[in-house]
Design a protein around this motif. Structure first.
Motif, PDB file in Angstrom:
ATOM      1  N   PHE A   1      39.292  48.624  51.756  1.00 46.83           N
ATOM      2  CA  PHE A   1      39.926  47.675  52.679  1.00 46.83           C
ATOM      3  C   PHE A   1      41.243  48.201  53.230  1.00 46.83           C
ATOM      4  O   PHE A   1      42.071  47.414  53.713  1.00 46.83           O
ATOM      5  CB  PHE A   1      40.171  46.336  51.970  1.00 46.83           C
ATOM      6  CG  PHE A   1      38.930  45.741  51.390  1.00 46.83           C
ATOM      7  CD1 PHE A   1      37.794  45.596  52.163  1.00 46.83           C
ATOM      8  CD2 PHE A   1      38.881  45.345  50.062  1.00 46.83           C
ATOM      9  CE1 PHE A   1      36.630  45.056  51.628  1.00 46.83           C
ATOM     10  CE2 PHE A   1      37.725  44.805  49.528  1.00 46.83           C
ATOM     11  CZ  PHE A   1      36.600  44.657  50.310  1.00 46.83           C
TER      12      PHE A   1
ATOM     13  N   ILE B   1      40.476  39.413  45.925  1.00 47.18           N
ATOM     14  CA  ILE B   1      39.238  38.623  46.032  1.00 47.18           C
ATOM     15  C   ILE B   1      38.059  39.435  45.513  1.00 47.18           C
ATOM     16  O   ILE B   1      37.270  38.979  44.680  1.00 47.18           O
ATOM     17  CB  ILE B   1      39.005  38.196  47.499  1.00 47.18           C
ATOM     18  CG1 ILE B   1      40.124  37.231  47.913  1.00 47.18           C
ATOM     19  CG2 ILE B   1      37.645  37.560  47.663  1.00 47.18           C
ATOM     20  CD1 ILE B   1      40.113  36.896  49.384  1.00 47.18           C
ATOM     21  N   ALA B   2      37.994  40.698  45.979  1.00 50.43           N
ATOM     22  CA  ALA B   2      36.868  41.535  45.573  1.00 50.43           C
ATOM     23  C   ALA B   2      36.871  41.736  44.062  1.00 50.43           C
ATOM     24  O   ALA B   2      35.829  41.686  43.402  1.00 50.43           O
ATOM     25  CB  ALA B   2      36.939  42.880  46.292  1.00 50.43           C
TER      26      ALA B   2
ATOM     27  N   ALA C   1      35.784  38.618  42.219  1.00 48.07           N
ATOM     28  CA  ALA C   1      34.347  38.411  42.369  1.00 48.07           C
ATOM     29  C   ALA C   1      33.575  39.360  41.458  1.00 48.07           C
ATOM     30  O   ALA C   1      32.659  38.954  40.744  1.00 48.07           O
ATOM     31  CB  ALA C   1      33.947  38.626  43.824  1.00 48.07           C
ATOM     32  N   THR C   2      33.946  40.640  41.479  1.00 51.75           N
ATOM     33  CA  THR C   2      33.227  41.608  40.659  1.00 51.75           C
ATOM     34  C   THR C   2      33.289  41.232  39.185  1.00 51.75           C
ATOM     35  O   THR C   2      32.281  41.249  38.477  1.00 51.75           O
ATOM     36  CB  THR C   2      33.847  43.010  40.814  1.00 51.75           C
ATOM     37  OG1 THR C   2      34.175  43.203  42.167  1.00 51.75           O
ATOM     38  CG2 THR C   2      32.895  44.077  40.348  1.00 51.75           C
TER      39      THR C   2
ATOM     40  N   PHE D   1      38.683  49.356  45.838  1.00 52.39           N
ATOM     41  CA  PHE D   1      38.738  48.313  46.872  1.00 52.39           C
ATOM     42  C   PHE D   1      39.885  48.573  47.850  1.00 52.39           C
ATOM     43  O   PHE D   1      39.762  48.310  49.042  1.00 52.39           O
ATOM     44  CB  PHE D   1      38.878  46.931  46.231  1.00 52.39           C
ATOM     45  CG  PHE D   1      37.631  46.496  45.513  1.00 52.39           C
ATOM     46  CD1 PHE D   1      36.387  46.643  46.112  1.00 52.39           C
ATOM     47  CD2 PHE D   1      37.685  45.958  44.239  1.00 52.39           C
ATOM     48  CE1 PHE D   1      35.223  46.263  45.458  1.00 52.39           C
ATOM     49  CE2 PHE D   1      36.531  45.571  43.582  1.00 52.39           C
ATOM     50  CZ  PHE D   1      35.293  45.715  44.192  1.00 52.39           C
TER      51      PHE D   1
ATOM     52  N   PRO E   1      42.652  41.020  50.056  1.00 51.58           N
ATOM     53  CA  PRO E   1      41.216  41.342  50.014  1.00 51.58           C
ATOM     54  C   PRO E   1      40.813  41.996  48.698  1.00 51.58           C
ATOM     55  O   PRO E   1      39.734  41.738  48.164  1.00 51.58           O
ATOM     56  CB  PRO E   1      41.030  42.323  51.174  1.00 51.58           C
ATOM     57  CG  PRO E   1      42.272  42.292  51.964  1.00 51.58           C
ATOM     58  CD  PRO E   1      43.347  41.650  51.169  1.00 51.58           C
ATOM     59  N   VAL E   2      41.729  42.836  48.170  1.00 48.18           N
ATOM     60  CA  VAL E   2      41.413  43.521  46.914  1.00 48.18           C
ATOM     61  C   VAL E   2      41.290  42.509  45.780  1.00 48.18           C
ATOM     62  O   VAL E   2      40.372  42.579  44.968  1.00 48.18           O
ATOM     63  CB  VAL E   2      42.493  44.568  46.600  1.00 48.18           C
ATOM     64  CG1 VAL E   2      42.257  45.180  45.241  1.00 48.18           C
ATOM     65  CG2 VAL E   2      42.517  45.625  47.675  1.00 48.18           C
TER      66      VAL E   2
END
Ligand code: ATP
Ligand code: SF4
Ligand code: SF4
Ligand code: MG
Lengths: 388, 695, 361
Positions: A67, A23-24, A27-28, A63, A20-21
């Motif tokens: 998460f 991906i975040a 994206a950022t 992140f 999840p980290v």
């Protein structure tokens, strides 16, 4: 019985846990790079490799904290299996329905999972450090502005007080301030009562000085601020919030207050110095010749133009606060023993350090990388804000 | 010292088609393009141009000290026939300081604060001539004497901060002369100094140049100074040389439209506004990366010819009359250079109304603690002493004086930022002497406003231009709604001739002149009756100065505003003021109408001030009066007449009265007043300092 | 200058008084005293017994009075109980009731008795300060030259490769507090199972169990490279980062000044530009910083001594705080506060001394 994981396997699995980290983060970065010309100083950060690395490190931990529930492999305070100090990669044995088959980064002397504790530790740290720093800034700014602007007796008195706190070795202050005995006397609550009111005062002054030419608007805005501010204040400082939304445990309050208390005088000094510099500018004189109130000049003419150095210091100071929180944990002050925060974990791990270093090294490296990220970020910001 | 033979009839310095660029992350900035010039032995070459046109870059290029991101991208620089652009660091090092020396603008900044003067001086011969310490010290002592500094032994032992600005600049000059260089580069050596101190330095530079036979490259933005110092000059515009020739040719027979426009935009103290109106150069100086196609001056040129001037780059072309006069203009031969100025509409002067401001015996003392640690004795700085005057509606009163004379203090007291120590200030018949600004009512506050000196400081950098004007409207209780105030703000933008779209810009997106216009709009937001302008144009380029000055005067004329114009520049004062007040060390030494002050009889200080102003007019004959020494500190002013330490008339007053007694204010003809002991006969016998050759 | 010194020193004394009073107040809070009563008397004392124990042992009465007693500005307390035995602050120390002096606070050299070490506080402090003195000495020997050299090398050519490499190093080391660097150093150099030692043993280069010692306890008797290098490095690393950043900032600023350009254009060699013209001006700021680093160094000392089990000042402070040893904690605080204040004073004076602009203005 499974085999222990190799280092390659450990790394792969860890990378997978952090999905999840990643991906975040991606994206950022993608969005920021795309729109960097519209993002002001934050956008310019993407011109500096140092700043980008710093930002990536910081965001990684932010992140992770967000998460954390998805990342952890086991309950960070639960004890698993019979093996004490399991080495990294060791399979989890002797437990029915193990939450995860391996101790990714080993376990500590109570067989708690080091990896999960590290991840949860990020949340513990990031729950306090930025907010404590922000409070310290509010206090430092609210006092530093008038001290620098008016000078004279006010300045002498405030500067003396600031120097007084600064002359206290931090460690001593912690030993004196963060103890159960002090909590019994209620001193932290008094301190909190004083320190926590500053944001409310600050916001009200900002609004009043700006909108006093338009009373209805001013009254509305200040009214809203007061309602929300005092509501939060009652909850945070005295734990008296009737709705129970704002609250802070006595331990946490004690830690929080001490950290704010230690940081505020330095912020005060920085702000005061900046004000002394900026108040000699012509636009300040222009404000004065228009008959602006002193607070308008301080908050709207001086403060916005001091933001560069203050933002840089804010980043550095979050790192410093993280170090302070770690110090508190390291001395076992003010936090519950099973808390997964990094300082306490290092403290717990250091007893067997020479035999099983992993339990202490992992949180130590985590803490270091977060602070390093913040320092690099500050460095990048400083460099970029100078280039204009 | 050089091993290459060099023929002294050849140029000392020959720059040929030099191009220099700075490389930033965003782009390449071509700071100098295709620049050529020649300096012969013993010659003084002037380099003029507005700030940002590349003067200093040329100088640093010659020194090969362009910093990390600067690079010579083309052309050659030959010094005594040797190519500088390809020299190694070590060869350069041996040249620097010994054969080429450089002097910069900020004397304080160019001296090492932690080293004694002597140590800094002897370094030069010790490095280059391998001289021993004692010998070098003796040489240093002699050179310090040469630059006319008193008490050389004490000075050699002093640290830089113990000297005044003028003394520091003399030391910098001494340092440059330590090994008798063949070429001296002076980069605005007097800009940071006061006029009377500047005059002394200029004289010194000229004399020393003659004495040592040094060639000079003299950089300045002031045409008057160039006329004083140089034999030849080169006018630069936007990175290029646009005209070069000997001083007389360029001043009197200029052959480039920019040079002409430059001369037309600077005020001369010899001429009144009616006889010689100023013509501003329209538009703004292009940034290096925004230069137009073809001629760089094209967009601002009166003679611009479409299809010709905007095509290919214009080359420098030699003019037939010789003596190396050249111009970078395609149409130089077509332009009628002697055509009189197109008739400028002379605007009707607003009528002078009743008295709006009256100051009587105003005093402002500051008490400061001397000594570095705050423990020393309390001392009183008398920033303003017994100021008495009045100003009428629609009038322009100029306040003239050098730094530290109390001009700004006076402005602060009037604005209410400081309260006066004693005396009265009557504004529209209301005594505001001891009313600080917080207690003044909105009307009083909005009717006295100020325009500040530094355009880079006058606007809050983090608020849009429009917002800042609207804030002034809010504070002055103008308009009843946000929409109304917004409309009024746009009108104010029109008033100061700025595009309305600028309202949404941040100050850093504006040029200096534009910022100054916003500052003016803000000052007039509440319909100011009295406006104090503290050196409003001195930090602007000459080509914009005229435009901003005109704007200020236009608004004044329309509103019948009283303008208190603070300045140290006598030329501009002559140009725009009705009355003049000359200040020295907190005292008003002379006051009268502009004509009275600019004509004899003068106060001795006014006389010196007038003679020190560099004038860019070859016809002017000036009496040179160089004042000795520096302005005394206001912390311990001399006894008696404040000017007595530097006055050349002092011995004309019997009994040493000047040393003992403060002179009284004397009323001469008209309302002309002078604070001096000189007798009427001597005053009457004074000669004008500035004369036109024909007169 | 004299006036400045007098003023500065009186402010310092005033600060010291206020600070010690605050410490006195915080260590003598009622809960602390109750805890003391229970540990000195008996754990099962009733609340009343606790209260009377507190009064009987001179911990009653107004705070300011007790503070003055402790300072030695007010007469020490005395109390004669039913049995006619007179006890008192000064009597406990000087045995004889009759011959005891009236004043016996820290100004008279009486720092009290440590309940933890069962020794006079003065002795404990003296011993531990001696041990810490050696530690600090070596820290300074490593930290100051290293950080100045790093700072100057990276600041003299801003943006060059040397600068980038050294800057990354110093930023990283400012991000590494002592408890992190100590843990890492121990794991790498002094762990039996991890880091270098097992490798070296495998290669036959090492006969001991570990390369460096994991504790510095033996350094109390004899300092060797092997038992002292790690603690010294632990403290020095953080400081090196910080001070070298400061030096670099100051150096880069100086290198952009006009007078450096003047020197360069005089034909001075780059080396001499740095050494003769830049250095002195660039060292003014770091000097102040080094001096103001002392409060932080104290932190490092405490952490390191705890980590390496070195019984110096920091270790003593932790023991005093952990064991509610009021007199010892007070003593430690006084020492700490004085060290900080004196270094601040030195920093002020040194600043003036280094900066001719202020000295002779
Ligand atoms: N706040 C102050 N405290 C002490 N002295 C002051 C203060 N402000 C001004 N002075 C002194 O008063 C004298 C007059 O200063 P002022 O600023 O009015 O000069 P000025 O003519 O405006 O100079 P410049 O042309 O450099 O701006 C100077 O000697 C100055 O040092
Ligand atoms: S070339 Fe054309 S635009 Fe340029 S200066 Fe000459 S006339 Fe003007
Ligand atoms: S009074 Fe004397 S010293 Fe002063 S200006 Fe007149 S002649 Fe000169
Ligand atoms: Mg001024």
């Amino acid at each position: 019985m499974q085999d222990a994981l190799s280092w390659g396997g450990i790394i792969l699995r860890i990378l997978q846990q952090f999905l999840p980290v990643w991906i975040a983060l991606i994206a950022t970065f993608a969005l920021s790079l795309r729109f960097k010309r519209h993002l002001g100083l934050f956008g310019k950060l993407f011109d500096s490799p140092v700043g980008m690395i710093g930002l990536a490190l910081v965001l990684f931990w932010v992140f992770t904290a967000l998460f954390a529930n998805m990342i952890i492999t086991m309950d960070p305070i639960g004890q698993f299996g019979r093996t004490k100090n399991p080495l990294p990669g060791l399979p989890l044995t002797g437990v029915e329905n193990p939450p995860y088959p391996y101790f990714l980064l080993g376990g500590d002397h109570l067989a708690r999972d080091v990896f999960s504790r590290m991840v949860m530790g990020a949340r513990e740290v990031l729950k306090i450090a930025p907010f404590a720093t922000a409070f310290a800034f509010m206090v430092g700014v609210t006092l530093g502005l008038p001290a620098g602007y008016f000078g004279g007796k006010l300045d002498t008195a405030l500067s003396f007080l600031a120097n007084l706190v600064l002359a206290f070795p931090v460690i001593l202050l912690f030993y004196l301030l963060v103890t159960p005995e002090i909590r019994d006397t209620g001193i932290p609550v008094y301190l909190a009562a004083v320190l926590f009111i500053f944001p409310v005062i600050f916001t009200c002054t900002v609004l009043n000085s700006r909108f006093h030419t338009d009373p209805p608007k001013r009254n509305l805005m200040i009214g809203v601020t007061l309602v929300i501010g005092l509501w939060a204040y009652s909850g945070l400082a005295f734990n008296l919030d009737p709705l129970g939304i704002w609250s802070m445990g006595p331990n946490l309050l004690n830690v929080f207050v001490s950290v704010v208390f230690v940081n505020a005088p330095t912020v005060f000094r920085i702000v005061r110095g900046l004000v002394l510099d900026i108040k000699a500018r012509d636009y300040v004189a222009a404000g004065q010749t228009r008959g602006e109130s002193a607070w308008y000049i301080m908050l709207w003419e001086i403060l916005p133009n001091a933001r560069g150095p203050l933002i840089v210091d804010f980043c550095l100071r979050i790192g410093y606060t993280t170090i302070l929180l770690g110090t508190l944990g390291f001395f076992g002050l003010g936090v519950t023993p099973e808390s997964p925060d990094w300082g306490s974990t290092i403290n717990a791990g250091r007893k067997l350090l020479l035999l099983y270093p992993h339990a202490a090294i992992v949180p130590a490296l985590a803490l270091m990388s977060l602070v390093l990220g913040l320092n690099l970020l500050a460095d990048g910001l400083r460099e970029e804000s100078l280039k204009d | 010292m050089t091993d290459t033979p060099w023929d002294p009839s050849m140029p000392i310095l020959e720059i040929d088609q030099l191009s220099i660029s700075f490389f930033t992350r965003m782009r390449e900035i071509p700071a100098v393009m295709d620049f050529s010039c020649k300096v012969m032995p013993g010659e003084a070459m002037g380099l003029v141009g507005e700030s940002g046109c590349g003067k200093s870059t040329v100088a640093l290029g010659v020194m090969r000290d362009l910093g990390k991101n600067g690079r010579i991208t083309g052309g050659s620089i030959r010094f005594k026939g040797r190519e500088l652009t390809t020299m190694t660091e070590e060869q350069l090092r041996q040249l620097r300081g010994s054969e080429i020396a450089m002097i910069y603008q900020e004397p304080m900044a160019s001296l090492n604060p932690a080293m004694k003067i002597g140590a800094q001086l002897i370094e030069v011969p010790m490095i280059h001539q391998g001289m021993g310490r004692a010998e070098a010290m003796a040489l240093a002592r002699q050179i310090v004497e040469d630059v006319r500094l008193p008490d050389p032994d004490r000075i050699l032992q002093a640290f830089p901060h113990q000297l005044s600005g003028g003394q520091q600049q003399r030391i910098v000059i001494a340092m440059a002369l330590m090994s008798k260089p063949a070429l001296l580069i002076l980069d605005e050596p007097t800009t940071a100094l006061d006029v009377t101190v500047e005059a002394g330095i200029v004289d010194l530079v000229k004399d020393l140049g003659r004495k040592y036979g040094t060639s000079m490259l003299f950089i300045s933005h002031n045409l008057g100074l160039i006329l004083d110092v140089c034999d030849r000059l080169c006018v630069m515009y936007s990175g290029e040389a646009v005209e070069t020739g000997n001083v007389a040719q360029v001043f009197d027979k200029m052959r480039h439209p920019y040079t002409q426009a430059l001369f037309r935009s600077i005020p001369l103290p010899t001429a009144h506004k009616t006889s010689r109106p100023l013509v501003a150069i329209p538009g703004n100086f292009p940034l290096p990366h925004e230069r137009p196609n073809g001629c760089n001056f094209g967009p601002r040129c009166d003679y611009f010819a479409e299809g010709r001037c905007d095509q290919a780059d214009v080359r420098m072309s030699a003019l037939p009359e010789d003596d190396r006069h050249a111009s970078r203009c395609l149409r130089w031969s077509e332009i009628d250079w002697d055509a009189p100025l197109a008739k400028v509409v002379t605007k009707e002067k607003a009528a002078i109304g009743e008295v709006v401001l009256k100051m009587e015996d105003l005093k402002k003392y500051y008490s400061v603690s001397s000594g570095s640690f705050g423990g020393g004795d309390e001392k009183v700085v008398k920033a303003n002493e017994t100021l008495t005057f009045e100003a009428r509606a629609g009038e322009t009163l100029a306040i003239v004086g050098e730094s530290g004379c109390g001009k700004s203090t006076f402005a602060k007291v009037l604005m209410g930022l400081e309260t006066a120590t004693s005396g009265s200030i009557r504004l529209f018949d209301e005594n505001v002497q001891s009313t600080p600004i917080q207690q003044r009512n909105t009307d009083t506050v909005s009717s006295v406003q100020m325009v500040f000196q530094n355009p880079f400081d006058t606007l809050n950098p983090s608020m849009t231009v429009g917002r800042q004007i609207i804030r002034a409207l809010e504070i002055f209780k103008q308009g009843s709604s946000d929409a109304e105030r917004h409309a009024r703000m746009l009108e104010l933008m029109d008033l100061v001739k700025l595009p309305r779209a600028f309202a949404d810009r941040m100050p850093r997106q504006l040029s200096g002149g534009q910022k100054q216009r916003v500052g003016i709009a803000r000052a007039f937001a509440g319909g100011a009756k009295v406006v104090v302008a503290d050196e409003p144009v001195s930090a602007l380029d000459v080509s914009v100065q005229a435009a901003v000055t005109d704007l200020l005067m236009d608004i004044q004329r329309e509103n019948g505003t009283t303008l208190l114009f603070i300045s140290h520049d006598l030329s501009i004062v002559r140009y725009l003021s009705d009355r003049v007040m000359v200040m020295y060390l907190g005292h008003v030494v002379e006051m009268g109408t502009t004509d009275q002050v600019f004509q004899p009889p003068y106060h001795p200080y006014t006389e010196a001030l007038l003679s020190a102003v560099p004038i860019a007019d070859t016809r002017v004959i000036r009496k040179r009066i160089v004042l000795e020494g520096d302005i005394p500190s206001a912390m311990n002013p001399p006894p008696g007449c404040p000017f007595q330490t530097r006055c050349r008339w002092k011995d004309q007053v019997p009994n040493g009265l000047c040393d003992r007694e403060m002179p009284p204010v004397r009323q001469l003809q008209g309302a002309h007043q002078i604070k001096c002991h000189l007798s009427d006969e001597i005053l009457a016998g004074m000669e004008p300092v500035i004369k036109l050759a024909g007169e | 200058m004299l006036k400045f010194l007098i003023r500065r020193i009186s402010v310092m004394i005033f600060t010291a008084l206020v600070l010690t009073f605050v410490v006195f107040f915080l260590t003598n809070l009622p809960p602390n005293l109750e805890k003391l009563a229970r540990s000195e008397g008996s754990v099962r004392m009733t609340d009343d017994a606790v209260a009377s124990w507190i009064v009987e042992n001179g911990h009653g009465g107004p705070l300011l009075g007790r503070y003055a007693e402790w300072l030695g500005l007010a007469p020490g307390w005395t109390l004669t109980d039913e049995k006619g035995v007179t006890r008192g602050r000064c009597i406990d120390v000087y045995a004889e009731a009759g011959s005891a002096p009236t004043f016996c606070g820290i100004l008279q050299g009486n720092w009290g008795i440590s309940t933890f070490a069962k020794e006079p506080v003065g002795d404990v402090l003296g011993r531990s300060l001696g041990a810490t003195g050696w530690l600090m000495f070596w820290v300074m020997m490593v930290m100051v030259p290293a950080s100045l050299v790093i700072g100057i090398l990276s600041g003299m050519r801003e943006g060059a490769r040397t600068d980038r490499v050294l800057s990354v190093f110093s930023i990283a080391s400012t991000a590494t507090p002592e408890y992190v660097s100590g843990v890492i150093l121990l794991a790498v150099f002094a762990s039996v199972n991890a880091g270098l030692s097992p490798l070296l043993r495998d290669w036959g280069l090492l006969s001991d169990r570990t390369l460096f010692y994991g504790t510095a306890t033996s350094a109390m008797d004899k300092i060797t490279f092997w038992n002292f290098a790690l603690p010294v490095m632990t403290i020095a690393l953080y400081g090196i980062g910080y001070i070298s950043r400061m030096t670099r900032a100051s150096m880069t600023e100086v290198m952009t000044q006009q007078y450096i350009r003047t020197a360069r254009l005089k034909g001075v060699r780059f080396r001499d530009v740095v050494l003769r013209h830049a250095l002195r001006n660039a060292l003014i700021a770091p000097f102040t910083v080094i001096m103001l680093q002392f409060p932080w160094l104290l932190n490092g000392v405490v952490i390191t001594e705890l980590l390496f089990n070195y019984k110096g000042f920091g270790w003593t402070l932790v023991q005093a705080a952990g064991n509610n040893d009021i007199d010892l904690l007070l003593g430690c605080s006084v020492v700490a506060v004085l060290v900080v204040l004196i270094t601040q004073l030195i920093s002020d004076i040194g600043y003036v001394f280094l900066n001719p602009r202020i000295r002779l203005a």
